[in-house]
Design an enzyme around this catalytic site. Structure first.
Site, mmCIF file in Angstrom:
data_model
loop_
_atom_site.group_PDB
_atom_site.id
_atom_site.type_symbol
_atom_site.label_atom_id
_atom_site.label_comp_id
_atom_site.label_asym_id
_atom_site.label_seq_id
_atom_site.Cartn_x
_atom_site.Cartn_y
_atom_site.Cartn_z
ATOM 1 C CB CYS A 1 -1.316 0.231 1.321
ATOM 2 S SG CYS A 1 -1.732 -1.438 1.201
ATOM 3 C CB ALA B 1 0.592 4.814 -3.954
ATOM 4 C CG ASP C 1 -5.724 -6.623 -4.019
ATOM 5 O OD1 ASP C 1 -5.277 -6.295 -2.752
ATOM 6 O OD2 ASP C 1 -6.868 -7.987 -3.074
ATOM 7 C CG ASP D 1 1.015 3.657 6.069
ATOM 8 O OD1 ASP D 1 0.076 3.747 6.536
ATOM 9 O OD2 ASP D 1 1.334 4.689 5.173
ATOM 10 C CB CYS E 1 -2.793 8.502 8.896
ATOM 11 S SG CYS E 1 -3.990 8.188 8.170
#
Length: 434
Positions: A252, A254, A302, A321, A374
């Site tokens: 993940c 980007a 994916d 992340d 986050c």
């Protein structure tokens, strides 16, 4: 050269708000509106759009109280136009008479001349009477009620500080490229051109600017001397404990900030694989790598569907992340307050658990996986790690002793801080040698 805007500034801002209410993020709907604005209006349009989202719930509460009855659905844009005007009355230095006149003009431009009297009357009263005392915590802290309730329940000692931090402007933070220069040398370069900055407290390569500047004003930016990255996001490289010869997976990945941070932190890695589902966002990874002069294998796919992209060679380190509610970065993306629903959290937790289960077999015995979000919700954070530990006997919690965040027993939770870092969660898992 851009021509004058086809619509007045406030009308454009109301259209942006309407697009957000209909499910578009600011990053999707603001660029076309900025393209329509005059050259001299773009900064103000951006400020209006972000500010109206940031204070939407407080302003909407006030406006609803000032209306005898709700506007018809087809006139929703006028309700949002008045929210934009209230934002200026409450939070800007713009003279009240100018806000009123320009808002009435915008109402006409939006094809609602029959509502100009209402707009004028409501805003005159708002200017005359001043802001009311918010009647609910949702209005006071300007967040949706479900989010306030969930934070109060999850973090009874911290919820108000989190909400206050979400409403503050986020600072601009840089990550110094250790392959090119030191933090001290770069701080000196900033001082030479009169930019006030200080080292971050926890991230060893981080610098926080006193005031944001365009990236082209940063010395050496184009040549890869620094990148823009929040302090909390920079902490992943220390947790990964990188060494030459290791194979690293950034799942993940980007837009590539952490991929680049990994490559900067350790020279001589055997290889870094960066994977992301979004083709559009993969180009951002390539741009960042090019600017910094770094090299990684960038794959579209994916991350959970490992059979489609994994070559069978295990990884020494995995950074996971995961997609999350982004509730730790609301101050940077205030549209999250309007876009996120409480019903989103359980499906997101399912995705997070699925990614952890799918990628764990790709980790070498003796290897380390860093789980990051986050988010500030335990459901996406330490409860995921707790659940995974129960079902995965060959995983061991290996969170090092660090000076930041709150110990949850299954990782460290950082809350967003006014004038400091974003909200983040980190956990470190190791796979024991047989």
């Amino acid at each position: 050269m851009n021509h004058a805007a086809t619509l007045p500034l406030r009308a454009l801002a109301a259209r942006v708000l309407l697009a957000v209410e209909q499910g578009q993020s600011l990053s999707q709907c603001l660029p076309p509106a900025l393209a329509e604005a005059g050259d001299d209006q773009r900064a103000e349009l951006q400020a209006l759009s972000y500010g109206a989202c940031r204070w939407f719930h407080r302003l909407d509460d006030e406006l609803t109280g000032r209306l005898n009855r709700p506007l018809r659905r087809q006139d929703r844009i006028v309700h949002l136009l008045m929210i934009v005007a209230l934002f200026q009355l409450r939070f800007s230095e713009r003279p009240g008479y100018a806000v009123l006149n320009e808002t009435v003009e915008a109402c006409r431009a939006l094809g609602r001349p029959h509502l100009t009297g209402l707009v004028n009357g409501v805003l005159r009263a708002a200017e005359r009477e001043g802001a009311p005392t918010p009647g609910t915590d949702a209005a006071r802290f300007s967040h949706p009620a479900w989010l306030v309730d969930k934070l109060r329940h999850n973090w009874p000692d911290h919820w108000q500080a989190i909400l206050d931090a979400n409403n503050a402007q986020a600072p601009m933070t840089l990550r110094v490229n250790a392959r090119q220069t030191t933090r001290e040398a770069y701080l000196a370069r900033l001082a030479d051109i009169g930019l006030d900055a200080r080292p971050t407290e926890h991230a060893p390569q981080g610098i926080q600017l006193a005031q944001p500047v365009p990236v082209d004003a940063l010395p050496g930016f184009a040549d890869g001397a620094v990148s823009v990255q929040d302090e909390a996001a920079q902490l992943c490289t220390g947790l990964l404990d990188l060494h030459p010869g290791q194979r690293v997976l950034d799942a993940c990945a980007a837009p590539g900030g952490k991929t680049c941070a990994i490559l900067e932190a350790c020279d001589g890695l055997a290889g870094v694989v960066a994977i992301d589902e979004s083709a559009d966002r993969l180009s951002r990874i390539d741009e960042n790598l090019d600017r910094l002069g770094l090299d990684a294998t960038v794959l579209q796919g994916d991350a959970a569907d490992t059979a489609a992209w994994w070559n069978g060679e295990p990884f020494d380190r995995i950074l996971l992340d995961v997609p999350c509610s982004a509730t730790g970065v609301i101050r940077r993306h205030p549209d999250i307050k309007l876009l996120r629903r409480e019903s989103d959290i359980t499906p997101l937790a399912g995705v997070q658990m699925g990614l952890l289960e799918a990628l764990w077999p790709l980790l070498k015995p003796g290897g380390r996986l860093v789980y990051a979000t986050c988010s500030v919700f335990p459901q996406e954070n330490h409860r995921i790690i707790q659940r995974f530990g129960k079902q995965q006997p060959d995983s061991r919690l290996a969170m090092p002793a660090v000076a930041w965040g709150l110990d949850t027993g299954h990782g460290r939770q950082l809350f967003p801080e006014i004038g400091g870092h974003d909200g983040f969660f980190y956990s470190v898992l190791e796979k024991p040698e047989p």
